[in-house]
Design an enzyme around this catalytic site. Sequence first.
Site, PDB file in Angstrom:
ATOM      1  N   GLY A  52      -9.508  -7.421  -0.683  1.00 13.98           N
ATOM      2  CA  GLY A  52      -8.321  -7.754   0.098  1.00 13.98           C
ATOM      3  C   GLY A  52      -7.977  -9.225   0.096  1.00 13.98           C
TER       4      GLY A  52
ATOM      5  NE  ARG B  34      -4.414  -1.358   1.302  1.00 10.15           N
ATOM      6  CZ  ARG B  34      -5.222  -2.080   2.076  1.00 10.15           C
ATOM      7  NH1 ARG B  34      -5.016  -2.124   3.376  1.00 10.15           N
ATOM      8  NH2 ARG B  34      -6.241  -2.722   1.557  1.00 10.15           N
TER       9      ARG B  34
ATOM     10  N   GLY C 258     -14.471  -3.228  -0.657  1.00 11.40           N
ATOM     11  CA  GLY C 258     -15.771  -2.571  -0.499  1.00 11.40           C
ATOM     12  C   GLY C 258     -16.011  -1.531  -1.580  1.00 11.40           C
TER      13      GLY C 258
ATOM     14  CE  LYS D 126     -19.062  -8.703   3.711  1.00 13.75           C
ATOM     15  NZ  LYS D 126     -17.784  -9.063   4.185  1.00 13.75           N
TER      16      LYS D 126
HETATM   17  P1  AMP Z   1     -16.364 -11.753   1.595  1.00 14.25           P
HETATM   18  O1  AMP Z   1     -15.851 -10.621   2.448  1.00 14.25           O
HETATM   19  O2  AMP Z   1     -17.836 -11.834   1.549  1.00 14.25           O
HETATM   20  O3  AMP Z   1     -15.723 -11.739   0.213  1.00 14.25           O
HETATM   21  O4  AMP Z   1     -15.883 -13.091   2.305  1.00 14.25           O
HETATM   22  C1  AMP Z   1     -14.545 -13.513   2.390  1.00 14.25           C
HETATM   23  C2  AMP Z   1     -14.482 -14.723   3.299  1.00 14.25           C
HETATM   24  O5  AMP Z   1     -15.299 -15.742   2.774  1.00 14.25           O
HETATM   25  C3  AMP Z   1     -13.108 -15.322   3.436  1.00 14.25           C
HETATM   26  O6  AMP Z   1     -12.618 -15.075   4.722  1.00 14.25           O
HETATM   27  C4  AMP Z   1     -13.328 -16.831   3.209  1.00 14.25           C
HETATM   28  O7  AMP Z   1     -12.719 -17.639   4.177  1.00 14.25           O
HETATM   29  C5  AMP Z   1     -14.829 -16.950   3.327  1.00 14.25           C
HETATM   30  N1  AMP Z   1     -15.349 -18.116   2.595  1.00 14.25           N
HETATM   31  C6  AMP Z   1     -15.095 -18.477   1.331  1.00 14.25           C
HETATM   32  N2  AMP Z   1     -15.694 -19.649   1.048  1.00 14.25           N
HETATM   33  C7  AMP Z   1     -16.342 -20.048   2.161  1.00 14.25           C
HETATM   34  C8  AMP Z   1     -17.130 -21.188   2.499  1.00 14.25           C
HETATM   35  N3  AMP Z   1     -17.355 -22.167   1.613  1.00 14.25           N
HETATM   36  N4  AMP Z   1     -17.635 -21.275   3.745  1.00 14.25           N
HETATM   37  C9  AMP Z   1     -17.379 -20.289   4.648  1.00 14.25           C
HETATM   38  N5  AMP Z   1     -16.650 -19.195   4.389  1.00 14.25           N
HETATM   39  C10 AMP Z   1     -16.127 -19.073   3.154  1.00 14.25           C
END
Ligand code: AMP
Length: 399
Positions: A354, A36, A377, A198
């Site tokens: 990230g 960064r 984000g 999410k």
């Molecule tokens: P997001 O901020 O929504 O992009 O989520 C990122 C997070 O999703 C990461 O920390 C991953 O470990 C988690 N993730 C990815 N695949 C899975 C899964 N199958 N089950 C639970 N968490 C997950």
Amino acid sequence: MKYPTLDEADLEARKVFLRADLNVPLENGKVTDDTRIRGMIPTLKLLLERGASVVVASHLGRPGGKVNPEYSLAPVADVLEEIMGISIAFAPDCIGAHVDSMRASMKPGDVLLLENLRFNPGEEKCDDDFARSLAGDAQVYVNDAFGTSHRSHASMVGVPRILGGGYIGLLVQKELEAFERVLTVGDEPFTLVLGGAKVSDKIQVIEHLLPRLNNILVGGGMAFTFMKCKGLEIGESLLDVERLEAAGRIMSEAERRGVRIVLPVDVVTAPSLDAADRAETVPADAMPRDGMGLDIGPETVREFGRVIAESAVVVWNGPLGVFEIPPFDKGTTAVALAVAEASDKGAFTVVGGGDLVRAVHEAGVSDRIGYVSTGGGASLRLLQGMELPALAALKGART
Ligand code: AMP
């Protein structure tokens, strides 16, 4: 470009307030990854070459509006000094009489790094008085903190409003150019790859891009909400009950428009996150009731790879499994390779967020991706078709 760029700025002998994103990882008071810091160097150099003095401001971590030495930017000043090869003054606070006098004595070519903005509760509350103190004697505002541009914080929107608008730095300009290219895709085959935990943010991305998309590849935790909606057993996998209906609506809308949604055909499951040694791959329609789906399986990787190889534009947000814990990183790593190969063959590829920045870096393919976006984000907001508040403020009138 929709926002004022530095080409248009008069910088000679002016004092610039540069909002950068120096939110770097620290360990025992040392910067462990300087990506960064390096990201804002081209902008800082340009400002100095054009005769400005530069007050640099950033947040680091989440100190919650209180001074916490653990989150001090002092180690960043040292790294900045090393990279730039000039001396960088460091202010022990971001506002106050002492900082004002340090600012007042600056000459063209000088750089002053302020202490963590989030040590003051005014930053996140976008307090007007705090913003006025930050703006201080600055004449020009520059935003090079893309990753924070979706936040209406004092240094992001308050200061440019006070200074009558401002300019985007070179990093923000590069980010916006990449997303502009994505948001104006015409007839080329366009594939969106989504993962992560999410569902809500990403549903809005699908809704906004759907008219232009050809394929949507869904993996990660969010895939299970879509799979559940199709009536599949998902065991103990992540489920967003409140988004089941939206997932169903998206799938019918995609079908109506002829957009292909590809869900996992096989899944790597385990009884829990800490039972990696009991991981097994099962077909998507045969998930055990007591298992958690933690990665996409090899057949899904091949299927995703086939679609990616036929795409001219690929946008990817969110890891396809719990990539932080091996072996659940395999799907994300393999798809990162597929995206890199598509780039090699001429596709325009953008990876954002990230987690994914880390994943493509660890897969050793960052250099082969068309654009690796630093702001998770912020990039999601752009893909949802929203204007980022901090960028809107650059066009603001003097208050
Ligand atoms: P997001 O901020 O929504 O992009 O989520 C990122 C997070 O999703 C990461 O920390 C991953 O470990 C988690 N993730 C990815 N695949 C899975 C899964 N199958 N089950 C639970 N968490 C997950």
